[in-house]
Design an enzyme around this catalytic site. Structure first.
Site, PDB file in Angstrom:
ATOM      1  N   MET A  26     -23.275 -17.285  37.003  1.00  0.00           N
ATOM      2  CA  MET A  26     -23.338 -16.356  38.137  1.00  0.00           C
ATOM      3  C   MET A  26     -23.279 -17.151  39.443  1.00  0.00           C
ATOM      4  O   MET A  26     -23.745 -16.695  40.483  1.00  0.00           O
ATOM      5  CB  MET A  26     -24.609 -15.509  38.065  1.00  0.00           C
ATOM      6  CG  MET A  26     -24.650 -14.635  36.814  1.00  0.00           C
ATOM      7  SD  MET A  26     -25.579 -13.112  37.007  1.00  0.00           S
ATOM      8  CE  MET A  26     -27.193 -13.763  37.299  1.00  0.00           C
ATOM      9  N   LEU A  29     -23.958 -22.951  41.660  1.00  0.00           N
ATOM     10  CA  LEU A  29     -23.940 -23.944  40.587  1.00  0.00           C
ATOM     11  C   LEU A  29     -24.829 -25.148  40.903  1.00  0.00           C
ATOM     12  O   LEU A  29     -24.902 -25.602  42.038  1.00  0.00           O
ATOM     13  CB  LEU A  29     -22.500 -24.416  40.366  1.00  0.00           C
ATOM     14  CG  LEU A  29     -21.504 -23.308  40.009  1.00  0.00           C
ATOM     15  CD1 LEU A  29     -20.115 -23.902  39.812  1.00  0.00           C
ATOM     16  CD2 LEU A  29     -21.931 -22.539  38.771  1.00  0.00           C
ATOM     17  N   HIS A  33     -25.494 -26.322  35.328  1.00  0.00           N
ATOM     18  CA  HIS A  33     -24.175 -25.736  35.059  1.00  0.00           C
ATOM     19  C   HIS A  33     -23.131 -26.841  34.846  1.00  0.00           C
ATOM     20  O   HIS A  33     -22.295 -26.765  33.958  1.00  0.00           O
ATOM     21  CB  HIS A  33     -23.699 -24.882  36.239  1.00  0.00           C
ATOM     22  CG  HIS A  33     -24.544 -23.679  36.514  1.00  0.00           C
ATOM     23  ND1 HIS A  33     -25.278 -23.546  37.663  1.00  0.00           N
ATOM     24  CD2 HIS A  33     -24.759 -22.559  35.790  1.00  0.00           C
ATOM     25  CE1 HIS A  33     -25.909 -22.385  37.649  1.00  0.00           C
ATOM     26  NE2 HIS A  33     -25.613 -21.760  36.523  1.00  0.00           N
ATOM     27  N   LYS A 145     -32.536 -22.947  29.104  1.00  0.00           N
ATOM     28  CA  LYS A 145     -33.586 -22.416  29.986  1.00  0.00           C
ATOM     29  C   LYS A 145     -33.740 -20.913  29.739  1.00  0.00           C
ATOM     30  O   LYS A 145     -34.846 -20.392  29.674  1.00  0.00           O
ATOM     31  CB  LYS A 145     -33.269 -22.669  31.463  1.00  0.00           C
ATOM     32  CG  LYS A 145     -34.407 -22.168  32.349  1.00  0.00           C
ATOM     33  CD  LYS A 145     -34.140 -22.390  33.801  1.00  0.00           C
ATOM     34  CE  LYS A 145     -33.148 -21.410  34.365  1.00  0.00           C
ATOM     35  NZ  LYS A 145     -33.635 -20.011  34.378  1.00  0.00           N
ATOM     36  N   ASP A 146     -32.600 -20.235  29.574  1.00  0.00           N
ATOM     37  CA  ASP A 146     -32.626 -18.809  29.245  1.00  0.00           C
ATOM     38  C   ASP A 146     -32.537 -18.682  27.722  1.00  0.00           C
ATOM     39  O   ASP A 146     -31.520 -18.217  27.184  1.00  0.00           O
ATOM     40  CB  ASP A 146     -31.452 -18.099  29.925  1.00  0.00           C
ATOM     41  CG  ASP A 146     -31.545 -18.211  31.433  1.00  0.00           C
ATOM     42  OD1 ASP A 146     -32.467 -17.635  32.008  1.00  0.00           O
ATOM     43  OD2 ASP A 146     -30.712 -18.922  32.034  1.00  0.00           O
ATOM     44  N   SER A 182     -30.591 -21.352  39.787  1.00  0.00           N
ATOM     45  CA  SER A 182     -30.001 -20.927  41.063  1.00  0.00           C
ATOM     46  C   SER A 182     -31.089 -20.332  41.952  1.00  0.00           C
ATOM     47  O   SER A 182     -31.012 -20.392  43.175  1.00  0.00           O
ATOM     48  CB  SER A 182     -28.919 -19.885  40.820  1.00  0.00           C
ATOM     49  OG  SER A 182     -27.985 -20.399  39.903  1.00  0.00           O
TER      50      SER A 182
HETATM   51  O1  PAF Z   1     -27.160 -16.895  32.572  1.00  0.00           O
HETATM   52  C1  PAF Z   1     -26.409 -16.356  33.428  1.00  0.00           C
HETATM   53  O2  PAF Z   1     -26.066 -16.915  34.471  1.00  0.00           O
HETATM   54  C2  PAF Z   1     -25.916 -14.940  33.177  1.00  0.00           C
HETATM   55  O3  PAF Z   1     -26.879 -14.170  32.558  1.00  0.00           O
HETATM   56  C3  PAF Z   1     -24.576 -14.879  32.404  1.00  0.00           C
HETATM   57  C4  PAF Z   1     -24.732 -15.404  31.002  1.00  0.00           C
HETATM   58  C5  PAF Z   1     -23.523 -15.671  33.153  1.00  0.00           C
HETATM   59  C6  PAF Z   1     -24.094 -13.426  32.306  1.00  0.00           C
HETATM   60  O4  PAF Z   1     -23.889 -12.864  33.567  1.00  0.00           O
END
Ligand code: PAF
Length: 272
Positions: A26, A29, A33, A145-146, A182
């Site tokens: 998203m 960066l 990323h 992280k997610d 971010s």
């Molecule tokens: O982790 C992220 O930045 C967002 O959830 C993703 C996977 C790009 C989907 O919009």
């Protein structure tokens, strides 16, 4: 580097015979990323980096409005990766109607992020499915992280029987241990100071897990975080999330935390 907003134009520049990797982002960066992009370039012949702030995954309008936007800086950071393709669509390029699909991810979609951000995973899965359907990548890269999001995407791919390998990559941290995000750009200096306590607490919790129950550790974590100026705990769990989905296997416990630092919501996790 080539930048496209239309998927049709982008598809013309892809060789379907080559190995394709995708790094969905998203924007705003950071080195986390960039480490995904490097890994993708290492594993594939062609790499697509998508930069799109997906409105349907925000369960709060204010959060969407405040989300950092830095497309010029993002393109600057990607410029050194000469061979990548950047997909930077507008809402109309992606959605006919700005709604998400309704997915069933079993309990995995209902705990932690699923509980505190209703509809969030439906939005994430909707955009990720769109990207996968449009570009048919062989490999897709997501940060640990997610971690719950990573498992949701693995479950999505299994559920839809897509032939895409989902590759989870280690969380990148600053020198104080704060997980790069971010959202870190949204915090003041004082808030950042508090945010750096999160990772220290995760490692303390890991040590405590040998002799204390999850409830006892949660209480200690809550006490510490709430004693800081800007911090409020949302959830703290020690769990193996793989057990919450029929599409996944158990893969070991991790410690998960979500908290508010002022108006910024941060999440982090480490393996136990
Ligand atoms: O982790 C992220 O930045 C967002 O959830 C993703 C996977 C790009 C989907 O919009």
């Amino acid at each position: 580097m080539r930048v496209f907003s239309s998927n049709k134009e982008l598809l013309k520049s892809i060789n379907n015979q080559s190995l394709i990797g995708i790094v969905p982002t998203m924007g705003s960066l950071h080195d986390g990323h960039l480490s995904l992009v490097k890994k993708a370039l290492n594993d594939n012949n062609q790499v697509i980096v998508s930069i799109y702030i997906n409105p349907t995954q925000f369960n709060n309008k204010e959060d969407l409005k405040a989300y950092p936007r830095n497309i010029d800086k993002d393109l600057e950071k990607l410029r050194d990766f000469k061979d990548i393709i950047v997909y930077n669509p507008s809402d109309n390029d992606v959605y006919d109607k700005m709604t998400s699909k309704d997915y069933d991810f079993d309990e995995l979609g209902k705990v932690m992020e699923g509980k505190y951000r209703p509809g969030h995973f439906n939005g994430v899965a909707t955009i990720v499915q769109k990207l996968f359907t449009m570009f048919k990548p062989n490999n897709a890269y997501f940060g640990e992280k997610d971690f719950q999001q990573l498992l949701i995407i693995k479950a999505l791919v299994k559920k839809l029987k897509l032939r895409i390998k989902i590759i989870g990559c280690e969380t990148i941290r600053d020198k104080f241990g704060l997980a790069l995000s971010s959202r870190n750009n949204l915090m003041s200096k004082e808030e950042k100071g508090d945010a750096r306590e999160i990772n220290k607490l995760l490692f303390k919790a890991k040590k405590m897990y040998i002799s204390y129950s999850v409830e006892e550790i949660r209480e200690k974590v809550k006490e510490k975080l709430n004693s800081l100026n800007c911090c409020k705990l949302e959830y703290f769990e020690i769990d193996d999330l793989g057990r919450y989905s029929k599409f996944l296997v158990e893969d070991g416990k991790r410690i998960f935390i979500a908290c508010w630092i002022g108006k910024t919501r941060l999440i982090d996790n480490i393996p136990i």
